[in-house]
Design a protein around this motif. Structure first.
Motif, PDB file in Angstrom:
ATOM      1  N   ASP A 172      93.661 -33.624  12.485  1.00  0.00           N
ATOM      2  CA  ASP A 172      94.350 -34.701  13.192  1.00  0.00           C
ATOM      3  C   ASP A 172      93.348 -35.519  14.008  1.00  0.00           C
ATOM      4  OD1 ASP A 172      96.758 -36.069  13.886  1.00  0.00           O
ATOM      5  OD2 ASP A 172      96.709 -35.080  15.841  1.00  0.00           O
ATOM      6  N   ILE A 173      92.444 -34.813  14.691  1.00  0.00           N
ATOM      7  CA  ILE A 173      91.392 -35.497  15.453  1.00  0.00           C
ATOM      8  C   ILE A 173      90.475 -36.263  14.513  1.00  0.00           C
ATOM      9  CG2 ILE A 173      89.300 -35.079  16.826  1.00  0.00           C
ATOM     10  CD1 ILE A 173      90.829 -32.829  18.232  1.00  0.00           C
ATOM     11  N   ARG A 174      90.110 -35.637  13.390  1.00  0.00           N
ATOM     12  CA  ARG A 174      89.185 -36.241  12.426  1.00  0.00           C
ATOM     13  C   ARG A 174      89.757 -37.540  11.844  1.00  0.00           C
ATOM     14  NH1 ARG A 174      87.837 -32.020   8.097  1.00  0.00           N
ATOM     15  NH2 ARG A 174      86.680 -31.179   9.883  1.00  0.00           N
ATOM     16  N   HIS A 175      91.068 -37.537  11.553  1.00  0.00           N
ATOM     17  CA  HIS A 175      91.667 -38.680  10.855  1.00  0.00           C
ATOM     18  C   HIS A 175      92.155 -39.782  11.787  1.00  0.00           C
ATOM     19  CE1 HIS A 175      92.650 -35.584   7.484  1.00  0.00           C
ATOM     20  NE2 HIS A 175      91.429 -36.028   7.397  1.00  0.00           N
ATOM     21  N   HIS A 176      92.530 -39.421  13.031  1.00  0.00           N
ATOM     22  CA  HIS A 176      93.212 -40.400  13.876  1.00  0.00           C
ATOM     23  C   HIS A 176      92.505 -40.717  15.200  1.00  0.00           C
ATOM     24  CE1 HIS A 176      96.572 -40.097  11.099  1.00  0.00           C
ATOM     25  NE2 HIS A 176      96.562 -38.785  11.241  1.00  0.00           N
ATOM     26  N   VAL A 177      91.666 -39.814  15.675  1.00  0.00           N
ATOM     27  CA  VAL A 177      90.999 -40.065  16.960  1.00  0.00           C
ATOM     28  C   VAL A 177      89.594 -40.617  16.751  1.00  0.00           C
ATOM     29  CG1 VAL A 177      90.164 -39.015  19.096  1.00  0.00           C
ATOM     30  CG2 VAL A 177      92.335 -38.255  18.101  1.00  0.00           C
ATOM     31  N   ILE A 178      88.809 -39.945  15.932  1.00  0.00           N
ATOM     32  CA  ILE A 178      87.410 -40.331  15.754  1.00  0.00           C
ATOM     33  C   ILE A 178      87.262 -41.752  15.186  1.00  0.00           C
ATOM     34  CG2 ILE A 178      85.318 -39.798  14.425  1.00  0.00           C
ATOM     35  CD1 ILE A 178      85.832 -36.866  14.975  1.00  0.00           C
ATOM     36  N   PRO A 179      88.098 -42.177  14.235  1.00  0.00           N
ATOM     37  CA  PRO A 179      87.956 -43.564  13.745  1.00  0.00           C
ATOM     38  C   PRO A 179      88.074 -44.602  14.860  1.00  0.00           C
ATOM     39  CG  PRO A 179      89.301 -42.318  12.217  1.00  0.00           C
ATOM     40  CD  PRO A 179      89.084 -41.431  13.411  1.00  0.00           C
ATOM     41  N   HIS A 180      88.963 -44.380  15.839  1.00  0.00           N
ATOM     42  CA  HIS A 180      89.101 -45.315  16.960  1.00  0.00           C
ATOM     43  C   HIS A 180      87.834 -45.318  17.817  1.00  0.00           C
ATOM     44  CE1 HIS A 180      93.307 -46.445  16.417  1.00  0.00           C
ATOM     45  NE2 HIS A 180      93.593 -45.168  16.178  1.00  0.00           N
ATOM     46  N   LEU A 181      87.266 -44.135  18.032  1.00  0.00           N
ATOM     47  CA  LEU A 181      86.048 -44.047  18.840  1.00  0.00           C
ATOM     48  C   LEU A 181      84.864 -44.691  18.128  1.00  0.00           C
ATOM     49  CD1 LEU A 181      86.414 -40.362  20.165  1.00  0.00           C
ATOM     50  CD2 LEU A 181      86.909 -42.502  21.376  1.00  0.00           C
ATOM     51  N   LYS A 182      84.791 -44.502  16.819  1.00  0.00           N
ATOM     52  CA  LYS A 182      83.698 -45.114  16.053  1.00  0.00           C
ATOM     53  C   LYS A 182      83.836 -46.630  16.006  1.00  0.00           C
ATOM     54  CE  LYS A 182      81.628 -43.491  12.574  1.00  0.00           C
ATOM     55  NZ  LYS A 182      81.250 -43.024  11.215  1.00  0.00           N
ATOM     56  N   ALA A 183      85.065 -47.122  16.060  1.00  0.00           N
ATOM     57  CA  ALA A 183      85.274 -48.576  16.084  1.00  0.00           C
ATOM     58  C   ALA A 183      84.709 -49.176  17.366  1.00  0.00           C
ATOM     59  CB  ALA A 183      86.768 -48.874  15.950  1.00  0.00           C
ATOM     60  N   GLN A 184      84.774 -48.408  18.468  1.00  0.00           N
ATOM     61  CA  GLN A 184      84.216 -48.871  19.733  1.00  0.00           C
ATOM     62  C   GLN A 184      82.708 -48.714  19.781  1.00  0.00           C
ATOM     63  OE1 GLN A 184      86.309 -47.573  23.322  1.00  0.00           O
ATOM     64  NE2 GLN A 184      88.105 -47.028  22.080  1.00  0.00           N
ATOM     65  N   ASN A 185      82.197 -47.675  19.094  1.00  0.00           N
ATOM     66  CA  ASN A 185      80.759 -47.426  19.090  1.00  0.00           C
ATOM     67  C   ASN A 185      80.338 -46.914  17.711  1.00  0.00           C
ATOM     68  OD1 ASN A 185      78.109 -46.768  19.532  1.00  0.00           O
ATOM     69  ND2 ASN A 185      78.519 -45.046  20.905  1.00  0.00           N
ATOM     70  N   PRO A 186      79.804 -47.774  16.868  1.00  0.00           N
ATOM     71  CA  PRO A 186      79.382 -47.349  15.531  1.00  0.00           C
ATOM     72  C   PRO A 186      78.320 -46.252  15.553  1.00  0.00           C
ATOM     73  CG  PRO A 186      79.471 -49.744  15.683  1.00  0.00           C
ATOM     74  CD  PRO A 186      79.629 -49.216  17.072  1.00  0.00           C
ATOM     75  N   ASN A 187      77.568 -46.140  16.651  1.00  0.00           N
ATOM     76  CA  ASN A 187      76.528 -45.111  16.786  1.00  0.00           C
ATOM     77  C   ASN A 187      77.044 -43.904  17.585  1.00  0.00           C
ATOM     78  OD1 ASN A 187      74.553 -46.704  15.418  1.00  0.00           O
ATOM     79  ND2 ASN A 187      74.258 -47.886  17.307  1.00  0.00           N
ATOM     80  N   LEU A 188      78.327 -43.640  17.416  1.00  0.00           N
ATOM     81  CA  LEU A 188      78.983 -42.584  18.191  1.00  0.00           C
ATOM     82  C   LEU A 188      78.256 -41.253  18.093  1.00  0.00           C
ATOM     83  CD1 LEU A 188      81.520 -41.599  19.790  1.00  0.00           C
ATOM     84  CD2 LEU A 188      82.575 -41.128  17.567  1.00  0.00           C
ATOM     85  N   PHE A 189      77.876 -40.844  16.910  1.00  0.00           N
ATOM     86  CA  PHE A 189      77.322 -39.504  16.723  1.00  0.00           C
ATOM     87  C   PHE A 189      75.863 -39.414  17.166  1.00  0.00           C
ATOM     88  CE2 PHE A 189      80.774 -39.714  13.526  1.00  0.00           C
ATOM     89  CZ  PHE A 189      81.616 -38.817  14.151  1.00  0.00           C
ATOM     90  N   GLU A 190      75.145 -40.519  17.089  1.00  0.00           N
ATOM     91  CA  GLU A 190      73.781 -40.530  17.638  1.00  0.00           C
ATOM     92  C   GLU A 190      73.838 -40.330  19.144  1.00  0.00           C
ATOM     93  OE1 GLU A 190      71.626 -43.992  16.474  1.00  0.00           O
ATOM     94  OE2 GLU A 190      72.158 -43.791  14.355  1.00  0.00           O
ATOM     95  N   GLY A 191      74.763 -41.058  19.791  1.00  0.00           N
ATOM     96  CA  GLY A 191      74.925 -40.897  21.239  1.00  0.00           C
ATOM     97  C   GLY A 191      75.392 -39.501  21.595  1.00  0.00           C
ATOM     98  N   PHE A 192      76.288 -38.957  20.783  1.00  0.00           N
ATOM     99  CA  PHE A 192      76.779 -37.596  21.036  1.00  0.00           C
ATOM    100  C   PHE A 192      75.654 -36.572  20.932  1.00  0.00           C
ATOM    101  CE2 PHE A 192      78.200 -33.640  18.935  1.00  0.00           C
ATOM    102  CZ  PHE A 192      78.817 -33.049  20.034  1.00  0.00           C
ATOM    103  N   ASN A 193      74.803 -36.688  19.917  1.00  0.00           N
ATOM    104  CA  ASN A 193      73.702 -35.732  19.756  1.00  0.00           C
ATOM    105  C   ASN A 193      72.753 -35.766  20.940  1.00  0.00           C
ATOM    106  OD1 ASN A 193      74.464 -34.524  17.355  1.00  0.00           O
ATOM    107  ND2 ASN A 193      73.368 -35.986  16.065  1.00  0.00           N
ATOM    108  N   THR A 194      72.521 -36.979  21.495  1.00  0.00           N
ATOM    109  CA  THR A 194      71.665 -37.091  22.681  1.00  0.00           C
ATOM    110  C   THR A 194      72.325 -36.403  23.876  1.00  0.00           C
ATOM    111  OG1 THR A 194      70.776 -39.203  21.902  1.00  0.00           O
ATOM    112  CG2 THR A 194      70.515 -38.710  24.235  1.00  0.00           C
TER     113      THR A 194
END
Length: 399
Positions: free
Chosen positions: A144-166
């Motif tokens: 549910d998080i994968r399909h409905h939450v993360i897409p919204h967050l990635k729309a705000q920040n395309p580099n979401l996972f790079e920032g998360f890893n830092t």
């Protein structure tokens, strides 16, 4: 590990892995298992059952074949999803720093990147793969998080996972520093005696003292929410967990295992001139030994674990047991009776020590509050002809 949960897809997954192993000329280990769908009788979800089964099997394979590392395919999105799940439940630093790239002998070499990048790499290099069809379902919270939450967050920040890893790297450093801090505080404020832990109440005067205390008590299944709602300034108050009790003493918080119904309870028969009884309870061994001596050999004992009483005054049944509320005795040198509970309070005995306090009674009358007082009614006098010398020891771990 084939859990056989997805019908023919499970069989095709196994076949794909076996064929790939042949192409690469590497060993393929396969185990087929049956997992109970839904919640098991032990309260485990299907996912929890499957995880435990496969990691237990992986550990067996590591040991059997002398493999040094287990590599898993977790990527950055898996780690981020885990953090979001933990945040919805309430968590500490460990829950928000994400999945570790290396934990003991488990390595996760793909955490640096996200799934889209892995799929693109596979396409460019003509690498075949299979998708787990259950990943498409929203029945699981993670999906549910994968399909409905993360897409919204990635729309705000395309580099979401790079920032998360830092951020994850910084949080791992913070976790390490916090763990060192907790270890230092344990050295200063915590003391263990047998199976009882004493925590100096001064820990609560520190900024974030309750946070530190919750880390001390986490292995014993006390939560920060419980501790935050608890009153620590009332001596005698206690917080009861599933297996342990946290009680408030004058200077200490005392953590002790919950006492079951196995109270030390023995009937003693002093037929021989000397003897010994021993009772094992938890990590402790309780031992009481005795000698019957005549007055000519009598020498006063000064140790608290030794009692000298008039043997001829004793009447059966003679019982060794833990004290209970309402017990009274006439302490040596006093005219009247006094409650055992009041004596223990006067002696500033902690709650766990109170719970395991033993007494020796004769025909319903307390002869000895072990390690503390003997009764005025059984003291040695000029009329005493035989003395019962009692010596008590509590031996930790049978040593």
């Amino acid at each position: 590990m084939n859990f056989q949960l997805r019908g023919n897809d499970s069989e095709l997954d196994q076949e794909f892995v076996e064929n790939l192993a042949k192409e690469l000329n590497v060993t393929c280990h396969v185990r087929r298992v049956v997992v109970q769908k839904g919640i098991s009788s032990q309260g485990y979800s299907t996912q929890m059952q499957a995880r435990e089964l496969r990691y237990n099997w992986f550990s067996e394979l590591l040991a059997e074949h002398n493999y040094t590392k287990l590599l898993t395919a977790h990527h950055a999105e898996d780690s981020f999803e885990t953090v979001l799940l933990n945040l919805t439940r309430g968590t500490g630093i460990k829950g928000i720093r994400g999945i570790l790239p290396l934990s003991e002998n488990v390595a996760r070499p793909l955490l640096f990147t996200d799934k889209i990048s892995i799929v693109e790499f596979a396409r460019l290099n003509n690498i075949k793969w299979r998708e787990d069809v259950s990943n498409q379902s929203d029945d699981y919270k993670r999906n549910d998080i994968r399909h409905h939450v993360i897409p919204h967050l990635k729309a705000q920040n395309p580099n979401l996972f790079e920032g998360f890893n830092t951020s994850s790297l910084r949080l791992r450093a913070a976790e390490s520093a916090f763990t060192e801090k907790i270890d230092d505080l344990k050295e200063e404020y915590l003391e263990s005696k047998a199976d009882i832990i004493f925590i100096n109440k001064k820990i609560l005067n520190l900024k974030y003292g309750v946070i530190y205390l919750s880390e001390f008590l986490k292995p014993y299944h006390f939560t920060l929410q419980q501790l935050s709602a608890f009153t620590f300034n009332q001596s005698g108050a206690f917080l009861e967990g599933k297996q342990y009790v946290l009680s408030v003493d004058r200077e200490y918080l005392v953590l002790s295992p919950k006492d079951g119904n196995d109270k030390v309870f023995l009937q003693l028969i002093f037929e021989d001139e000397n003897g010994r009884v021993k009772v094992e309870k938890g990590k402790a061994v309780y031992q009481l030994q005795w000698d019957i001596i005549n007055m000519a050999s009598f020498k006063k004992g000064i140790a608290s674990n030794i009692a000298m009483v008039d043997f001829n005054l004793l009447k059966d049944p003679i019982i060794l047991r833990t004290w209970k509320e309402g017990d009274r005795m006439k302490p040596l040198g006093m005219r009247g009776n006094k409650k055992i509970s009041d004596i223990l309070i006067d002696d500033k005995i902690s709650m766990p020590e109170k719970e395991k306090q033993l007494i020796l009674e004769s025909d319903g009358e307390i002869v000895w509050l072990i390690n503390r007082r003997i009764s005025e009614n059984y003291k040695i006098t000029e009329q005493t002809s035989s003395v019962l010398r009692l010596e008590y020891h509590e031996i930790i771990n049978g040593i």
